[in-house]
Design a protein around this motif. Structure first.
Motif, PDB file in Angstrom:
ATOM      1  N   MET A  50      71.221 -30.722  85.058  1.00  0.00           N
ATOM      2  CA  MET A  50      71.372 -30.149  83.718  1.00  0.00           C
ATOM      3  C   MET A  50      71.316 -28.637  83.809  1.00  0.00           C
ATOM      4  N   ASN A  51      72.187 -27.964  83.117  1.00  0.00           N
ATOM      5  CA  ASN A  51      72.155 -26.514  83.200  1.00  0.00           C
ATOM      6  C   ASN A  51      71.180 -25.943  82.173  1.00  0.00           C
ATOM      7  N   ILE A  52      71.168 -24.619  82.087  1.00  0.00           N
ATOM      8  CA  ILE A  52      70.174 -23.974  81.223  1.00  0.00           C
ATOM      9  C   ILE A  52      70.289 -24.467  79.780  1.00  0.00           C
ATOM     10  N   ALA A  53      71.522 -24.515  79.299  1.00  0.00           N
ATOM     11  CA  ALA A  53      71.715 -24.940  77.913  1.00  0.00           C
ATOM     12  C   ALA A  53      71.180 -26.356  77.729  1.00  0.00           C
ATOM     13  N   GLY A  54      71.447 -27.193  78.720  1.00  0.00           N
ATOM     14  CA  GLY A  54      70.981 -28.569  78.648  1.00  0.00           C
ATOM     15  C   GLY A  54      69.470 -28.629  78.597  1.00  0.00           C
ATOM     16  N   TRP A  55      68.845 -27.853  79.436  1.00  0.00           N
ATOM     17  CA  TRP A  55      67.392 -27.840  79.457  1.00  0.00           C
ATOM     18  C   TRP A  55      66.839 -27.359  78.135  1.00  0.00           C
ATOM     19  N   LYS A  56      67.473 -26.318  77.615  1.00  0.00           N
ATOM     20  CA  LYS A  56      66.987 -25.763  76.363  1.00  0.00           C
ATOM     21  C   LYS A  56      67.067 -26.825  75.282  1.00  0.00           C
ATOM     22  N   CYS A  57      68.194 -27.523  75.333  1.00  0.00           N
ATOM     23  CA  CYS A  57      68.454 -28.533  74.347  1.00  0.00           C
ATOM     24  C   CYS A  57      67.422 -29.646  74.444  1.00  0.00           C
ATOM     25  N   CYS A  58      67.156 -30.072  75.690  1.00  0.00           N
ATOM     26  CA  CYS A  58      66.207 -31.149  75.912  1.00  0.00           C
ATOM     27  C   CYS A  58      64.802 -30.740  75.509  1.00  0.00           C
ATOM     28  N   SER A  59      64.418 -29.527  75.887  1.00  0.00           N
ATOM     29  CA  SER A  59      63.054 -29.150  75.525  1.00  0.00           C
ATOM     30  C   SER A  59      62.955 -28.986  74.026  1.00  0.00           C
ATOM     31  N   ALA A  60      64.047 -28.524  73.411  1.00  0.00           N
ATOM     32  CA  ALA A  60      64.046 -28.421  71.954  1.00  0.00           C
ATOM     33  C   ALA A  60      63.834 -29.801  71.362  1.00  0.00           C
ATOM     34  N   LEU A  61      64.521 -30.784  71.923  1.00  0.00           N
ATOM     35  CA  LEU A  61      64.401 -32.145  71.408  1.00  0.00           C
ATOM     36  C   LEU A  61      62.965 -32.624  71.524  1.00  0.00           C
ATOM     37  N   ILE A  62      62.391 -32.407  72.717  1.00  0.00           N
ATOM     38  CA  ILE A  62      61.035 -32.902  72.935  1.00  0.00           C
ATOM     39  C   ILE A  62      60.074 -32.187  71.994  1.00  0.00           C
ATOM     40  N   ALA A  63      60.271 -30.883  71.840  1.00  0.00           N
ATOM     41  CA  ALA A  63      59.396 -30.126  70.954  1.00  0.00           C
ATOM     42  C   ALA A  63      59.522 -30.641  69.521  1.00  0.00           C
ATOM     43  N   VAL A  64      60.777 -30.867  69.110  1.00  0.00           N
ATOM     44  CA  VAL A  64      60.995 -31.349  67.746  1.00  0.00           C
ATOM     45  C   VAL A  64      60.316 -32.695  67.551  1.00  0.00           C
ATOM     46  N   ARG A 100      75.720 -33.751  75.229  1.00  0.00           N
ATOM     47  CA  ARG A 100      76.164 -34.177  73.900  1.00  0.00           C
ATOM     48  C   ARG A 100      75.154 -34.981  73.107  1.00  0.00           C
ATOM     49  N   PHE A 101      74.499 -35.982  73.758  1.00  0.00           N
ATOM     50  CA  PHE A 101      73.625 -36.846  72.955  1.00  0.00           C
ATOM     51  C   PHE A 101      72.347 -36.127  72.547  1.00  0.00           C
ATOM     52  N   THR A 102      71.808 -35.332  73.465  1.00  0.00           N
ATOM     53  CA  THR A 102      70.590 -34.604  73.113  1.00  0.00           C
ATOM     54  C   THR A 102      70.874 -33.626  71.989  1.00  0.00           C
ATOM     55  N   ALA A 103      72.042 -33.008  72.001  1.00  0.00           N
ATOM     56  CA  ALA A 103      72.370 -32.056  70.940  1.00  0.00           C
ATOM     57  C   ALA A 103      72.411 -32.764  69.587  1.00  0.00           C
ATOM     58  N   LEU A 104      72.932 -33.981  69.601  1.00  0.00           N
ATOM     59  CA  LEU A 104      72.991 -34.733  68.348  1.00  0.00           C
ATOM     60  C   LEU A 104      71.586 -35.160  67.925  1.00  0.00           C
ATOM     61  N   GLN A 105      70.827 -35.677  68.883  1.00  0.00           N
ATOM     62  CA  GLN A 105      69.460 -36.130  68.574  1.00  0.00           C
ATOM     63  C   GLN A 105      68.609 -34.987  68.037  1.00  0.00           C
ATOM     64  N   ALA A 106      68.761 -33.817  68.652  1.00  0.00           N
ATOM     65  CA  ALA A 106      67.902 -32.693  68.282  1.00  0.00           C
ATOM     66  C   ALA A 106      68.371 -32.024  66.998  1.00  0.00           C
ATOM     67  N   GLY A 107      69.468 -32.489  66.436  1.00  0.00           N
ATOM     68  CA  GLY A 107      69.925 -31.935  65.172  1.00  0.00           C
ATOM     69  C   GLY A 107      70.731 -30.655  65.316  1.00  0.00           C
ATOM     70  N   GLU A 108      71.189 -30.366  66.529  1.00  0.00           N
ATOM     71  CA  GLU A 108      72.000 -29.164  66.684  1.00  0.00           C
ATOM     72  C   GLU A 108      73.409 -29.365  66.152  1.00  0.00           C
ATOM     73  N   VAL A 109      73.858 -30.609  66.143  1.00  0.00           N
ATOM     74  CA  VAL A 109      75.157 -30.889  65.536  1.00  0.00           C
ATOM     75  C   VAL A 109      75.002 -31.998  64.503  1.00  0.00           C
ATOM     76  N   ASP A 110      75.854 -31.955  63.474  1.00  0.00           N
ATOM     77  CA  ASP A 110      75.809 -32.976  62.429  1.00  0.00           C
ATOM     78  C   ASP A 110      76.691 -34.151  62.802  1.00  0.00           C
ATOM     79  N   VAL A 111      77.705 -33.857  63.589  1.00  0.00           N
ATOM     80  CA  VAL A 111      78.585 -34.933  64.042  1.00  0.00           C
ATOM     81  C   VAL A 111      79.054 -34.596  65.457  1.00  0.00           C
ATOM     82  N   LEU A 112      79.119 -35.645  66.274  1.00  0.00           N
ATOM     83  CA  LEU A 112      79.578 -35.472  67.647  1.00  0.00           C
ATOM     84  C   LEU A 112      80.977 -36.053  67.714  1.00  0.00           C
ATOM     85  N   SER A 113      81.978 -35.176  67.813  1.00  0.00           N
ATOM     86  CA  SER A 113      83.358 -35.646  67.829  1.00  0.00           C
ATOM     87  C   SER A 113      83.963 -35.163  69.128  1.00  0.00           C
ATOM     88  N   ARG A 114      83.749 -35.931  70.183  1.00  0.00           N
ATOM     89  CA  ARG A 114      83.980 -35.403  71.518  1.00  0.00           C
ATOM     90  C   ARG A 114      84.286 -36.512  72.495  1.00  0.00           C
TER      91      ARG A 114
END
Ligand SMILES: N[C@@H](CCC(=O)N[C@@H](CS)C(=O)NCC(=O)O)C(=O)O
Lengths: 342, 323
Positions: free
Chosen positions: A1-15, A90-104
Motif C-alpha cells: 500500500m502506498n502513502i495514500a493507501g496508508w493514510k486512508c487506512c489509518s483514517a478508517l481505523i481512526a474513524v 478503493r474500498f477503504t476510501a468508500l468505507q472511510a467516507g472519502e467518497v460517496d460513490v465508488l464508480s470504478r
C-alpha cells in the motif's frame, strides 16, 4: 500500500475507533447537498471507464454515472469531486467516507457485497477476465500459459481468478503482482511478463491507450470469469443506495424508451405514461427517492441514456470500438434490463 | 502510632511502582476500549472482523517463495511466506550493504584523491535520491535492458541472466531453457534483484558515513602506533583501528539495519511479494483492513525488537572484550 493507501487506512481505523455510533448516521444525500458536490471514486486512469486528459477533465462510462448522479441530485453534472483510487485504495476510501460513490470498474462479488461494508447498486458493464500477450508469443490460448509469469495488479478479483483458473487446469502460474496500475503496465510492456491479465474491456483500453504499439499485442480468445462491474455505495444509508441504483436504472430505461440527450426535453409531452414518469411530466418518481420530479430528466440531458454513454466512451464513438455484446438491452439480446420506473 | 499510608508515601520505590501500574492499567484499558469500539463499529457497518480468516484458504498464488506455497493453503501460511520473503531480501541486502559500506567508508578516507572523490560522490548521490526512485530505476533498467528469457545472457556456465531474473546452479541442479524461460537450479527474480540492489546501494551510502565517522573517532596516535610496529595501512586498519571503531559503529549501524528492513516494504512498488504485498492482497481479498494492518505492525515491531536485541547482545560482548 502506498502513502495514500496508508493514510486512508489509518483514517478508517481512526474513524472506526473514535466515532460513537450516531455521529456518522448523517445521511449522504444531506451531506452531498450541503457540500454541493458528489465525491466520486474513480480509477487512476483507464480510458473509456475513467480516464483523465491533459487538462484534468475526466471522461468515461464510470465518470458519466457520477455526472448523472450530480445532475439528478444537485442539478449540475459538473458538481463532482473526483478521487482517483488504485485497486487497493478503493474500498477503504468508500468505507472511510472519502467518497460517496465508488464508480470504478469494480466487480460485484459476494465477499465484497457481504463483508466489506458496502453495497453494489446495479451493473453498468458485463465484463470477464482475459489475457493479453505480445503478438510473437508462443501462446495462442490461455491454456498454453501454464508456468508463465503473468503481470497483474493487486487488490483485484483478477488476482484470485488467475489462480482458480490454472488450478482447475492442474497447472501453476507465477503472478508478478504490482500495487500501482502504471508499474504493472510498464513491467508488462518492457517484456517482464509473458502475459497481462485483467478485465477484457480494460485490456482493450490498455492496448489502445497504453501500449507503445497497439498492433504488437493480441488478446487471447478465452474469458475466464464473470466480472459484472458497477457502482457501489457505503452500507447503512438506504436512501442514497436507492438513488444511485435507480439512477443507473433510469439511464437504462431511457434507452429502452428511446429517450436521448437530444430529444429528452421534447419527449416530456409524449403520450406514453412510462416516458412521462421518467421525465417528470407524469407521476412524480423523484419524490419517493427524496429528489424532485425532474431528477432523471436532468441526468439524461447531462450524459445521455445508457446506450449513448456506452457508444460515446467505449463503442463506435470511441477509439476502443467495443461491441455492445452482453451490454445490449435485453430487448436486443443483451443483459441490460432495468426494473420498471414506476 | 504507625501510619501505614504515610510510610507508603515515603517509600519512593513502591510508590513509583504503583504509579507505573496505574499508568499501565490505564493504557491497557484504553487499548481495550479502542479495540472494543472498533469491533462494534465494524459490525454495525457490516464489515467482517476477527482473525478467523487466517485459517481459510488464501486462494491466490505467490510468485516466489522460500516455502512451498499453494493457493489452497491458509492465509496464515501466506503471511509466513511474506515474512520469509521480507527476511530473505532484508538479510541479503544487509550483508551486501555492510560489505559495500565498509569499502566505501574506508575509501572515503584514503589519500588517493580520485578514489576518495568517487566514493564521496557515491555516498552523496545515493543518500540524496529517494529510495523509491532508486528501486524503480533499478527495476525498469533490469526489465527493460536485459534480454528476454529465450535469449538469456549466459556469462558463466549454468548462469543465466534475463528479464525473468538470475538463474544459477543450486542443489546439484543446473538451469536450462524451459517452456517459458529458464527452469531448474536456483533463481531469483528481477523484482528481488532490483530490491536487493536498491536497498543495499542506499543502505551502503549511510553505512559508509557511519564507518567513516567510526574510523575518524579512533585517535590518530593509534594509527601511528600501528605504523610504528611496521604494519601496512591495511593491516593497521584491520587489527588496530576497526576493532576500536566497531564499538562506536554498532549502535548507528543497528539503526540502519532496522531502516533497511523497514524500507524493504517498498517492495510492492516493484512487484516483489514481501510481507506488505501479501498483507495488501489479503486485505483486499478479505476486506479485513484492521486485522491485516495490525499483523503487519506486529511483525515489523517484532523484527525491530529482535534486531535491536541481537545487536545489543553483540554490542555488550564487544564492550566486554574491549577491556
Ligand atoms: N474488475 C476487477 C479489476 C478492476 C481493476 O482494478 N483493474 C485494474 C487493472 S485494469 C485497474 O483498473 N487499475 C486502475 C487503477 O488502479 O487505477 C475488480 O473489481 O477487482
Amino acid at each position: 500500500m502506498n502513502i495514500a493507501g496508508w493514510k486512508c487506512c489509518s483514517a478508517l481505523i481512526a474513524v472506526l475507533a473514535l466515532t460513537p455510533l450516531a455521529a456518522h448516521a448523517g445521511k449522504t444525500l444531506d451531506l452531498v447537498r450541503q457540500q454541493g458536490r458528489v465525491a466520486c471514486g474513480v480509477s487512476t486512469g483507464l480510458a473509456g471507464f475513467s480516464g483523465v486528459d491533459s487538462k484534468g477533465n475526466w471522461s468515461g462510462l464510470d465518470t458519466d454515472i457520477c455526472r448523472g448522479i450530480a445532475a439528478a441530485v444537485l442539478g449540475d453534472p459538473g458538481k463532482v469531486k473526483w478521487l482517483p483510487l488504485n485497486s487497493q485504495q478503493r474500498f477503504t476510501a468508500l468505507q472511510a467516507g472519502e467518497v460517496d460513490v465508488l464508480s470504478r470498474n469494480t466487480t460485484w462479488t459476494l465477499t465484497r457485497d457481504a463483508s466489506m461494508g458496502l453495497h453494489f447498486t446495479a451493473i453498468t458493464y458485463y465484463d470477464g477476465q482475459g489475457f493479453m500477450v505480445p503478438k510473437q508469443s508462443k501462446a495462442s490460448s490461455v491454456k498454453q500459459l501454464r508456468n508463465a509469469e503473468i503481470c497483474v495488479q493487486s487488490g483485484t478479483t483478477t488476482e484470485k481468478n488467475l489462480n482458480d483458473y490454472f488450478r482447475a487446469q492442474g497447472a501453476k502460474v507465477r503472478p508478478v503482482v504490482f500495487e500501482s496500475f502504471e508499474a504493472s503496465l510498464k513491467a508488462f510492456f518492457s517484456g517482464r511478463c509473458q502475459a497481462y491479465t485483467t478485465d477484457v474491456s480494460s485490456l482493450v483500453s490498455i492496448r489502445d491507450k497504453e501500449a507503445p504499439k497497439p498492433g504488437d499485442y493480441v488478446i487471447l480468445p478465452e474469458v475466464i470469469s464473470k466480472e459484472p462491474l458497477g457502482p457501489a455505495v457505503r452500507r447503512g444509508d438506504d436512501e442514497w443506495f436507492a438513488i444511485v441504483k435507480w439512477l443507473v436504472f433510469a439511464l437504462i430505461e431511457a434507452e429502452e424508451l428511446g429517450i436521448t440527450q437530444a430529444n429528452a426535453d421534447s419527449l416530456r409531452s409524449s403520450p406514453n405514461p412510462a416516458v412521462q414518469r421518467l421525465l417528470g411530466s407524469g407521476d412524480d418518481s423523484g419524490r419517493l427517492l427524496g429528489l424532485d420530479r425532474e431528477w432523471a430528466l436532468r441526468a439524461i440531458k447531462a450524459v445521455g441514456n445508457y446506450g449513448e454513454i456506452f457508444e460515446r466512451n467505449l463503442g463506435s464513438g470511441s477509439s476502443l470500438k467495443l461491441p455492445r455484446g452482453s451490454n445490449a438491452l435485453w430487448t436486443k439480446g443483451g443483459l441490460m434490463y432495468a426494473p420498471p420506473v414506476r | 502510632m504507625r501510619r501505614p499510608f504515610a510510610e507508603f508515601r515515603r517509600h519512593a520505590s513502591s510508590r513509583a511502582f504503583c504509579y507505573q501500574l496505574l499508568v499501565a492499567g490505564l493504557a491497557l484499558a484504553l487499548v481495550w476500549l479502542l479495540v472494543e469500539q472498533t469491533g462494534a463499529e465494524l459490525r454495525t457497518r457490516g464489515i467482517r472482523s476477527g482473525f478467523a480468516f487466517l485459517f481459510e484458504p488464501a486462494g491466490f498464488s505467490i510468485g516466489e517463495s522460500v516455502l512451498d506455497f499453494d493457493a489452497a493453503q491458509p492465509y496464515w501460511r501466506a503471511f509466513l511466506v511474506g515474512v520469509l520473503n521480507t527476511l530473505r531480501v532484508a538479510l541479503a541486502a544487509i550483508v551486501l550493504a555492510t560489505v559495500l559500506g565498509l569499502c566505501l567508508g574506508a575509501c572515503s578516507l584514503t589519500r588517493n584523491v580520485l578514489l576518495r572523490g568517487l566514493c564521496r560522490a557515491y555516498v552523496e548521490v545515493f543518500r540524496n535520491i529517494p529510495l523509491l526512485l532508486q528501486l524503480l530505476t533499478w527495476y525498469f533498467l533490469l526489465a527493460e535492458k536485459l534480454p528476454s528469457a529465450d535469449a538469456a545472457l549466459n556469462p558463466l556456465p549454468g548462469v543465466f541472466l534475463s528479464k525473468s531474473g538470475l538463474a544459477f546452479p543450486w542443489g546439484g541442479e543446473v538451469p536450462a531453457a524451459g517452456d517459458f524461460g529458464i527452469a531448474g537450479g536456483g533463481a531469483v527474480t528481477p523484482e528481488f534483484l532490483a530490491l536487493l540492489l536498491g536497498l543495499s546501494g542506499y543502505g551502503a551510502a549511510y553505512l559508509a558515513e557511519i564507518v567513516r565517522a567510526g574510523i575518524l573517532s579512533v585517535p590518530r596516535g593509534q594509527v601511528d602506533a600501528a605504523a610504528a610496529l611496521g604494519m601496512t595501512p591495511l593491516q593497521g586498519l584491520r587489527a588496530v583501528v576497526l576493532p576500536q571503531a566497531l564499538r562506536l559503529m554498532i549502535p548507528p549501524a543497528t539503526n540502519q539495519f532496522l531502516n533497511l528492513t523497514k524500507n524493504s516494504s517498498l517492495a510492492v512498488a516493484v512487484g516483489y511479494p514481501d510481507l506488505v504485498s501479501i498483507a495488501n492482497t489479503s486485505l483486499n481479498q478479505t476486506g479485513q483492513a484492521a486485522e491485516c494492518i495490525s499483523i503487519l505492525m506486529a511483525v515489523y515491531l517484532g523484527l525491530s525488537l529482535l534486531t535491536a536485541a541481537a545487536t545489543g547482545w553483540y554490542n555488550r560482548r564487544q564492550l566486554r572484550r574491549g577491556h
